[in-house]
Design a protein around this motif. Structure first.
Motif, mmCIF file in Angstrom:
data_model
loop_
_atom_site.group_PDB
_atom_site.id
_atom_site.type_symbol
_atom_site.label_atom_id
_atom_site.label_comp_id
_atom_site.label_asym_id
_atom_site.label_seq_id
_atom_site.Cartn_x
_atom_site.Cartn_y
_atom_site.Cartn_z
ATOM 1 N N ALA A 51 -75.928 14.938 78.023
ATOM 2 C CA ALA A 51 -75.036 13.930 77.226
ATOM 3 C C ALA A 51 -74.265 13.257 78.058
ATOM 4 C CB ALA A 51 -74.503 14.428 75.731
ATOM 5 N N VAL A 52 -73.234 14.061 78.694
ATOM 6 C CA VAL A 52 -72.221 13.382 79.561
ATOM 7 C C VAL A 52 -72.705 12.856 80.878
ATOM 8 C CG1 VAL A 52 -70.065 14.649 78.324
ATOM 9 C CG2 VAL A 52 -71.320 15.368 80.671
ATOM 10 N N GLU A 53 -73.831 13.380 81.386
ATOM 11 C CA GLU A 53 -74.440 12.832 82.527
ATOM 12 C C GLU A 53 -74.846 11.338 82.150
ATOM 13 O OE1 GLU A 53 -78.912 13.199 84.406
ATOM 14 O OE2 GLU A 53 -77.640 15.212 84.485
ATOM 15 N N LEU A 54 -75.688 10.987 80.869
ATOM 16 C CA LEU A 54 -75.960 9.921 80.313
ATOM 17 C C LEU A 54 -74.989 9.039 80.101
ATOM 18 C CD1 LEU A 54 -79.190 11.339 78.279
ATOM 19 C CD2 LEU A 54 -79.161 9.858 80.657
ATOM 20 N N ASN A 55 -73.770 9.506 79.611
ATOM 21 C CA ASN A 55 -72.688 8.845 79.090
ATOM 22 C C ASN A 55 -71.288 9.368 79.439
ATOM 23 O OD1 ASN A 55 -70.665 7.029 77.759
ATOM 24 N ND2 ASN A 55 -71.626 7.436 75.818
ATOM 25 N N PRO A 56 -70.896 8.906 80.692
ATOM 26 C CA PRO A 56 -69.643 9.841 81.330
ATOM 27 C C PRO A 56 -68.566 9.593 80.356
ATOM 28 C CG PRO A 56 -70.917 8.747 82.907
ATOM 29 C CD PRO A 56 -71.615 8.248 81.756
ATOM 30 N N ARG A 57 -68.618 8.643 79.151
ATOM 31 C CA ARG A 57 -67.479 8.334 78.455
ATOM 32 C C ARG A 57 -67.478 9.150 77.059
ATOM 33 N NH1 ARG A 57 -63.581 5.936 80.705
ATOM 34 N NH2 ARG A 57 -62.606 5.414 78.824
ATOM 35 N N HIS A 58 -68.626 9.824 76.774
ATOM 36 C CA HIS A 58 -68.678 10.430 75.657
ATOM 37 C C HIS A 58 -67.665 11.627 75.228
ATOM 38 C CE1 HIS A 58 -70.576 12.042 72.321
ATOM 39 N NE2 HIS A 58 -71.848 11.409 72.473
ATOM 40 N N ALA A 59 -66.463 11.179 74.999
ATOM 41 C CA ALA A 59 -65.467 12.196 74.776
ATOM 42 C C ALA A 59 -65.620 13.536 73.759
ATOM 43 C CB ALA A 59 -64.210 11.444 73.989
ATOM 44 N N ASP A 60 -66.352 13.143 72.838
ATOM 45 C CA ASP A 60 -67.025 14.342 72.173
ATOM 46 C C ASP A 60 -67.930 15.210 72.595
ATOM 47 O OD1 ASP A 60 -65.331 13.429 69.700
ATOM 48 O OD2 ASP A 60 -66.908 12.391 68.621
ATOM 49 N N LEU A 88 -60.434 10.631 77.899
ATOM 50 C CA LEU A 88 -61.582 9.667 77.250
ATOM 51 C C LEU A 88 -61.185 9.253 76.022
ATOM 52 C CD1 LEU A 88 -64.679 11.142 78.884
ATOM 53 C CD2 LEU A 88 -63.243 8.887 79.537
ATOM 54 N N ASP A 89 -60.573 10.046 75.167
ATOM 55 C CA ASP A 89 -60.475 9.800 73.679
ATOM 56 C C ASP A 89 -59.445 8.719 73.484
ATOM 57 O OD1 ASP A 89 -59.862 10.013 70.996
ATOM 58 O OD2 ASP A 89 -60.114 12.072 70.823
ATOM 59 N N PRO A 90 -59.864 7.607 72.777
ATOM 60 C CA PRO A 90 -58.994 6.420 72.704
ATOM 61 C C PRO A 90 -58.130 6.833 71.476
ATOM 62 C CG PRO A 90 -61.115 6.071 71.306
ATOM 63 C CD PRO A 90 -61.254 7.380 72.413
ATOM 64 N N ARG A 91 -58.069 7.742 70.900
ATOM 65 C CA ARG A 91 -57.226 7.828 69.609
ATOM 66 C C ARG A 91 -56.118 8.261 70.405
ATOM 67 N NH1 ARG A 91 -59.750 12.548 66.522
ATOM 68 N NH2 ARG A 91 -60.190 13.112 68.603
ATOM 69 N N PRO A 92 -54.727 8.059 69.491
ATOM 70 C CA PRO A 92 -53.448 8.386 70.092
ATOM 71 C C PRO A 92 -53.149 10.004 70.409
ATOM 72 C CG PRO A 92 -53.335 7.634 68.032
ATOM 73 C CD PRO A 92 -54.714 7.347 68.169
ATOM 74 N N PRO A 93 -52.383 10.374 71.075
ATOM 75 C CA PRO A 93 -52.540 12.079 71.086
ATOM 76 C C PRO A 93 -52.387 12.635 69.944
ATOM 77 C CG PRO A 93 -51.088 10.952 73.052
ATOM 78 C CD PRO A 93 -51.562 9.733 71.789
ATOM 79 N N GLU A 94 -51.462 12.310 69.163
ATOM 80 C CA GLU A 94 -51.111 12.980 67.699
ATOM 81 C C GLU A 94 -52.558 13.270 67.154
ATOM 82 O OE1 GLU A 94 -49.957 8.941 66.855
ATOM 83 O OE2 GLU A 94 -49.648 10.355 68.644
ATOM 84 N N ALA A 95 -53.494 12.121 67.155
ATOM 85 C CA ALA A 95 -54.729 12.203 66.377
ATOM 86 C C ALA A 95 -55.666 13.246 67.104
ATOM 87 C CB ALA A 95 -55.267 10.979 66.296
#
Length: 131
Positions: A51-60, A88-95
């Motif tokens: 999954a991350v090979e295909l989409n290197p920005r897939h944080a989950d 990669l996670d676009p959420r703020p650190p507390e989230a």
């Protein structure tokens, strides 16, 4: 793959989705989640890697891969994957409390302390379910 579903059914469905569209990173991540909930952590890690090979920005997928790496005893790999997920996670650190808590626990004391840091469970909810 959903909590409560039979993992073998979820594996079959995810595999069918991959057969139709093998470049779909979310189908691979779903396969990883199905394997994870079925207790096949090595296969889960392989699916998340695809999954991350295909989409290197897939944080989950990185976060979920780290969960599987913890289960198979690859502490260094889990730390690297948690760090990448947080980056990669676009959420703020507390989230981002779950991946951050796991990373801190693994870095501080090793994978054996992950359950204690997460309230007694090895992986608090298993993989993130994202589609």
């Amino acid at each position: 793959a959903a909590r409560g579903a039979r993992p073998e059914v979820s594996v079959r469905h995810a595999t069918a989705a991959i057969a139709l569209k093998p470049e779909n990173s979310y189908a691979w991540a779903t396969l990883g989640t199905a394997h994870y909930f079925g207790g096949d952590y090595a296969s889960a890690v392989l699916a998340y890697r695809k999954a991350v090979e295909l989409n290197p920005r897939h944080a989950d997928a990185y976060s979920n891969m780290a969960n599987g790496l913890i289960e198979i005893g690859d502490e260094a790999g889990a730390i690297a994957a948690y760090r990448r997920a947080i980056e990669l996670d676009p959420r703020p650190p507390e989230a981002q409390s779950t991946p951050r808590a796991r990373l801190v626990a693994v870095e501080r004391e090793g994978p054996a302390d992950v359950p204690e840091a997460l309230g007694g469970r090895r992986s608090p909810r298993g993989p993130s379910l994202s589609f």
